[in-house]
Scaffold this motif. Structure first.
Motif, PDB file in Angstrom:
ATOM      1  N   GLU A  71     -46.417  42.669 -22.718  1.00 39.97           N
ATOM      2  CA  GLU A  71     -46.152  41.347 -23.293  1.00 39.97           C
ATOM      3  C   GLU A  71     -47.385  40.817 -24.011  1.00 39.97           C
ATOM      4  O   GLU A  71     -48.451  41.426 -23.981  1.00 39.97           O
ATOM      5  CB  GLU A  71     -45.731  40.384 -22.194  1.00 39.97           C
ATOM      6  CG  GLU A  71     -46.779  40.206 -21.124  1.00 39.97           C
ATOM      7  CD  GLU A  71     -46.359  39.266 -19.993  1.00 39.97           C
ATOM      8  OE1 GLU A  71     -45.441  38.455 -20.181  1.00 39.97           O
ATOM      9  OE2 GLU A  71     -46.980  39.365 -18.925  1.00 39.97           O
ATOM     10  N   ASP A  75     -52.606  30.217 -37.211  1.00 41.82           N
ATOM     11  CA  ASP A  75     -53.474  30.044 -36.046  1.00 41.82           C
ATOM     12  C   ASP A  75     -54.865  30.645 -36.243  1.00 41.82           C
ATOM     13  O   ASP A  75     -55.831  30.205 -35.615  1.00 41.82           O
ATOM     14  CB  ASP A  75     -52.814  30.672 -34.799  1.00 41.82           C
ATOM     15  CG  ASP A  75     -52.440  32.126 -35.030  1.00 41.82           C
ATOM     16  OD1 ASP A  75     -51.822  32.435 -36.060  1.00 41.82           O
ATOM     17  OD2 ASP A  75     -52.786  32.964 -34.184  1.00 41.82           O
ATOM     18  N   PRO A 104     -42.371  36.049 -24.702  1.00 39.81           N
ATOM     19  CA  PRO A 104     -42.779  34.982 -23.771  1.00 39.81           C
ATOM     20  C   PRO A 104     -41.593  34.133 -23.347  1.00 39.81           C
ATOM     21  O   PRO A 104     -40.663  33.946 -24.135  1.00 39.81           O
ATOM     22  CB  PRO A 104     -43.756  34.146 -24.602  1.00 39.81           C
ATOM     23  CG  PRO A 104     -43.416  34.447 -26.019  1.00 39.81           C
ATOM     24  CD  PRO A 104     -42.893  35.845 -26.062  1.00 39.81           C
ATOM     25  N   ASN A 116     -47.853  33.792 -34.811  1.00 36.29           N
ATOM     26  CA  ASN A 116     -48.547  35.065 -34.995  1.00 36.29           C
ATOM     27  C   ASN A 116     -47.917  36.105 -34.054  1.00 36.29           C
ATOM     28  O   ASN A 116     -47.938  35.914 -32.837  1.00 36.29           O
ATOM     29  CB  ASN A 116     -50.030  34.864 -34.651  1.00 36.29           C
ATOM     30  CG  ASN A 116     -50.884  36.055 -35.039  1.00 36.29           C
ATOM     31  OD1 ASN A 116     -50.363  37.138 -35.256  1.00 36.29           O
ATOM     32  ND2 ASN A 116     -52.182  35.846 -35.112  1.00 36.29           N
ATOM     33  N   ASP A 169     -44.012  24.213 -29.274  1.00 40.92           N
ATOM     34  CA  ASP A 169     -44.404  23.272 -30.345  1.00 40.92           C
ATOM     35  C   ASP A 169     -44.210  23.849 -31.741  1.00 40.92           C
ATOM     36  O   ASP A 169     -44.069  23.091 -32.704  1.00 40.92           O
ATOM     37  CB  ASP A 169     -45.867  22.808 -30.132  1.00 40.92           C
ATOM     38  CG  ASP A 169     -46.854  23.961 -29.980  1.00 40.92           C
ATOM     39  OD1 ASP A 169     -46.452  25.035 -29.493  1.00 40.92           O
ATOM     40  OD2 ASP A 169     -48.037  23.795 -30.345  1.00 40.92           O
TER      41      ASP A 169
HETATM   42  P1  NAD Z   1     -48.709  28.694 -25.164  1.00 32.86           P
HETATM   43  O1  NAD Z   1     -49.525  29.933 -25.137  1.00 32.86           O
HETATM   44  O2  NAD Z   1     -47.258  28.863 -25.361  1.00 32.86           O
HETATM   45  O3  NAD Z   1     -49.254  27.734 -26.327  1.00 32.86           O
HETATM   46  C1  NAD Z   1     -50.587  27.214 -26.366  1.00 32.86           C
HETATM   47  C2  NAD Z   1     -50.972  26.871 -27.810  1.00 32.86           C
HETATM   48  O4  NAD Z   1     -51.153  28.073 -28.553  1.00 32.86           O
HETATM   49  C3  NAD Z   1     -49.882  26.080 -28.548  1.00 32.86           C
HETATM   50  O5  NAD Z   1     -50.494  25.158 -29.415  1.00 32.86           O
HETATM   51  C4  NAD Z   1     -49.149  27.143 -29.355  1.00 32.86           C
HETATM   52  O6  NAD Z   1     -48.587  26.642 -30.547  1.00 32.86           O
HETATM   53  C5  NAD Z   1     -50.263  28.138 -29.657  1.00 32.86           C
HETATM   54  N1  NAD Z   1     -49.740  29.506 -29.742  1.00 32.86           N
HETATM   55  C6  NAD Z   1     -49.339  30.288 -28.713  1.00 32.86           C
HETATM   56  N2  NAD Z   1     -48.906  31.464 -29.149  1.00 32.86           N
HETATM   57  C7  NAD Z   1     -49.036  31.444 -30.490  1.00 32.86           C
HETATM   58  C8  NAD Z   1     -48.733  32.381 -31.517  1.00 32.86           C
HETATM   59  N3  NAD Z   1     -48.232  33.588 -31.236  1.00 32.86           N
HETATM   60  N4  NAD Z   1     -48.978  32.020 -32.785  1.00 32.86           N
HETATM   61  C9  NAD Z   1     -49.496  30.819 -33.085  1.00 32.86           C
HETATM   62  N5  NAD Z   1     -49.798  29.881 -32.158  1.00 32.86           N
HETATM   63  C10 NAD Z   1     -49.562  30.189 -30.877  1.00 32.86           C
HETATM   64  O7  NAD Z   1     -49.019  27.906 -23.825  1.00 32.86           O
HETATM   65  P2  NAD Z   1     -48.308  26.619 -23.207  1.00 32.86           P
HETATM   66  O8  NAD Z   1     -47.981  25.644 -24.292  1.00 32.86           O
HETATM   67  O9  NAD Z   1     -49.182  26.202 -22.103  1.00 32.86           O
HETATM   68  O10 NAD Z   1     -46.977  27.171 -22.564  1.00 32.86           O
HETATM   69  C11 NAD Z   1     -45.682  27.081 -23.173  1.00 32.86           C
HETATM   70  C12 NAD Z   1     -44.665  27.737 -22.263  1.00 32.86           C
HETATM   71  O11 NAD Z   1     -44.935  29.134 -22.169  1.00 32.86           O
HETATM   72  C13 NAD Z   1     -44.678  27.202 -20.832  1.00 32.86           C
HETATM   73  O12 NAD Z   1     -43.353  27.057 -20.396  1.00 32.86           O
HETATM   74  C14 NAD Z   1     -45.377  28.291 -20.049  1.00 32.86           C
HETATM   75  O13 NAD Z   1     -44.927  28.312 -18.715  1.00 32.86           O
HETATM   76  C15 NAD Z   1     -44.941  29.517 -20.787  1.00 32.86           C
HETATM   77  N6  NAD Z   1     -45.849  30.678 -20.659  1.00 32.86           N
HETATM   78  C16 NAD Z   1     -45.263  31.886 -20.612  1.00 32.86           C
HETATM   79  C17 NAD Z   1     -46.054  33.040 -20.543  1.00 32.86           C
HETATM   80  C18 NAD Z   1     -45.365  34.371 -20.497  1.00 32.86           C
HETATM   81  O14 NAD Z   1     -44.169  34.456 -20.652  1.00 32.86           O
HETATM   82  N7  NAD Z   1     -46.129  35.447 -20.279  1.00 32.86           N
HETATM   83  C19 NAD Z   1     -47.441  32.935 -20.548  1.00 32.86           C
HETATM   84  C20 NAD Z   1     -48.028  31.667 -20.639  1.00 32.86           C
HETATM   85  C21 NAD Z   1     -47.219  30.542 -20.699  1.00 32.86           C
END
Ligand code: NAD
Length: 480
Positions: A261, A317, A72, A277, A269
């Motif tokens: 992906e 998570d 990501p 995960n 965070d």
């Molecule tokens: P996010 O999916 O990164 O996180 C959302 C929540 O889910 C957070 O609390 C995070 O800690 C938790 N989380 C996500 N993946 C996890 C994992 N593998 N294990 C445990 N907890 C997990 O979404 P967001 O915070 O809205 O976005 C963060 C950044 O990621 C932004 O810059 C966004 O643009 C980008 N983003 C990238 C992609 C991609 O590359 N395909 C997709 C979505 C968002």
């Protein structure tokens, strides 16, 4: 000569490097035959002044390997920064977005145990072509483009995917009762293609009731194929109700390249804490292994991963004291999967065995149909006086001076002339249909438009009224 499949890997941002490391260790331990080229994309590349977040050498690698496992990436806020995902998807022509969504009850909480759906979403067309215009003071427009080859490709991919993964049904979700020409084309092509796949059942749903049923009884569905906007919405609904958003992987497939992906983002965070995960990216990697013909390795990894979930070895998570036995970090979770390679789950359904690589669609050539012009819908920006459709019609008829007959005016799709209803609300955006009964020389449309402009009408645009093999290629006005 190496029998390894070359792939390009980008570790990405935030938790990306941690989960990519975990996934690559699992693939290696399972015996995946991969030649890995690493590239750097995302935040550091943007910060170095590349607004696309990717450099030319990365494209060289992607063109060489044609297979991209992508961690990501963080999309920085601010003007001038483009979504890297959209850039890669559009640049490489990745027309199919494939998102499997499964429930893992009782080991991961869900309202829908037994759910196992794959959403195959068209990725390039529809309202997401991004062709939008402000046409009048009051009205803006977004063009919905649906092409026959684009539709054939996505529908064929859905059937090929279903067949290769041993899935039984493909359901199309569109709104062809309203959008008879665009969504109607999707249905027409779906029927044609479905007829070639005797071994896969076909179903058709209007997208609204289909989505309601999906949210209520997802066990009814197997593979769903749909257009871009509906697919965007449906795939999120499906992932949410399965309770497994954080576990889902996705594939973006094109004729020559493919990208795999996790569905989730870079989770800044929790980055660097070693608690993320890796399952979402691992599920993306399983789609990749099947795509490159290493389905046996994918099955082995998937079974070990399911067994790990079943044994209650969970990252934070999905940790739940009532079903989890051990709370682990990213690396320990990967170790637990590796330790279970060769084992199978006993409660959860096993990975589908023997799944091969889906064949990429080969489009059937089709001779073009005979196109004839009948006239044009001329759109005008008009807000004079009481906005009386009769007054507008008189002005248009006088200006056209007999070059083509005016047969209808509509406002936001509702017929307002002749015989409109006084209750119909009218904006400043009018569609004026000039249509002959027999085919015309299309130059007449040019003459008509210049006459209207000469008479002072603000012509926004025109759409040709054509027949194809004698069938009208345009919709009627509501009430026409
Ligand atoms: P996010 O999916 O990164 O996180 C959302 C929540 O889910 C957070 O609390 C995070 O800690 C938790 N989380 C996500 N993946 C996890 C994992 N593998 N294990 C445990 N907890 C997990 O979404 P967001 O915070 O809205 O976005 C963060 C950044 O990621 C932004 O810059 C966004 O643009 C980008 N983003 C990238 C992609 C991609 O590359 N395909 C997709 C979505 C968002």
């Amino acid at each position: 000569m190496s029998t390894h499949t070359p792939i390009t890997v980008a570790r990405g941002d935030g938790i990306g490097p941690e989960i990519t490391d975990a996934v690559l260790r699992i693939l290696d331990a399972a015996g995946a035959s991969l030649d890995i080229e690493e590239i750097t994309i995302g935040e550091s590349v943007w910060n170095a002044g590349h607004p696309a977040g990717i450099t030319p050498d990365c494209w060289d690698s992607l063109r060489r390997t044609k297979v991209f496992l992508k961690g990501p990436v963080t999309t920085p806020y601010g003007k001038g920064v483009k979504s890297l995902n959209v850039t890669v998807r559009k640049s490489l022509g990745l027309y199919a977005n494939v998102r499997p969504v499964r429930a893992y009850a009782p080991f991961v909480r869900t309202k829908h145990p037994g759910m196992d759906v794959v959403v195959v979403r068209e990725n390039e067309e529809d309202l997401y072509a991004g062709i939008e215009h402000r046409q009048t003071d009051e009205v803006r427009q977004c063009l919905k483009l649906v092409s026959r080859p684009g539709t054939e490709r996505i529908v064929r991919y859905a059937f090929e995917f279903a067949r290769s993964q041993g899935r039984k049904k493909v359901a199309s979700f569109v709104k062809d009762n309203i959008m008879k020409i665009t969504d109607g084309l999707f249905t027409e092509v779906f029927e044609e293609v479905a007829a070639e796949y005797d071994d896969v059942e076909k179903e058709r749903y209007i997208v609204d009731i289909g989505s309601a049923l999906l949210a209520d009884r997802p066990g009814m569905f197997d593979v769903i194929v749909t257009t871009n906007l509906y697919g965007d919405i449906i795939s999120d609904i499906a992932a949410q109700i399965a309770g497994s958003v954080g576990l889902a992987g996705s594939a973006n497939i094109g004729d020559s390249c493919a990208m795999f992906e996790a569905v989730h983002g870079s989770a800044p965070d929790i980055a660097g804490q070693g608690i993320a995960n890796p399952s979402g990216l691992l599920n993306g990697a399983l789609l990749m292994l099947r795509h490159i013909g290493q389905g046996d390795v994918a099955t082995k990894v998937e079974n070990a991963w399911l067994k790990t979930l079943e044994d209650g070895v969970h990252t934070g998570d999905i940790y739940d004291a009532t079903v989890s036995s051990e709370r682990v970090g990213t690396a320990a979770f990967a170790d637990a999967v590796i330790a279970r390679l060769g084992q199978e789950p006993s409660t959860l359904p096993k990975a589908r065995a023997g799944t091969g690589a889906p064949s990429l669609p080969v489009l059937k050539p089709r001779p073009p149909q005979v196109k004839k012009h009948l006239g044009a819908d001329v759109f005008v920006d008009w807000a004079e006086g009481e906005r009386s459709p009769d007054a507008l019609a008189q002005g248009l008829i006088a200006a056209a001076d007999g070059v083509l007959p005016l047969i209808m005016i509509s406002n936001r799709g509702v017929k307002v002339w002749p015989d409109g209803m006084p209750e119909t609300f009218c904006t400043d955006h009018w569609r004026c249909r000039f249509q002959a009964e027999e085919p015309i020389d299309s130059k007449k449309v040019g003459v008509l438009i210049s006459r209207l402009i000469d008479a002072g009408f603000d012509v926004i645009k025109h759409e040709g009224l054509c027949t194809f093999d004698g069938q009208p290629g345009f919709s009627r006005g509501q009430g026409q």
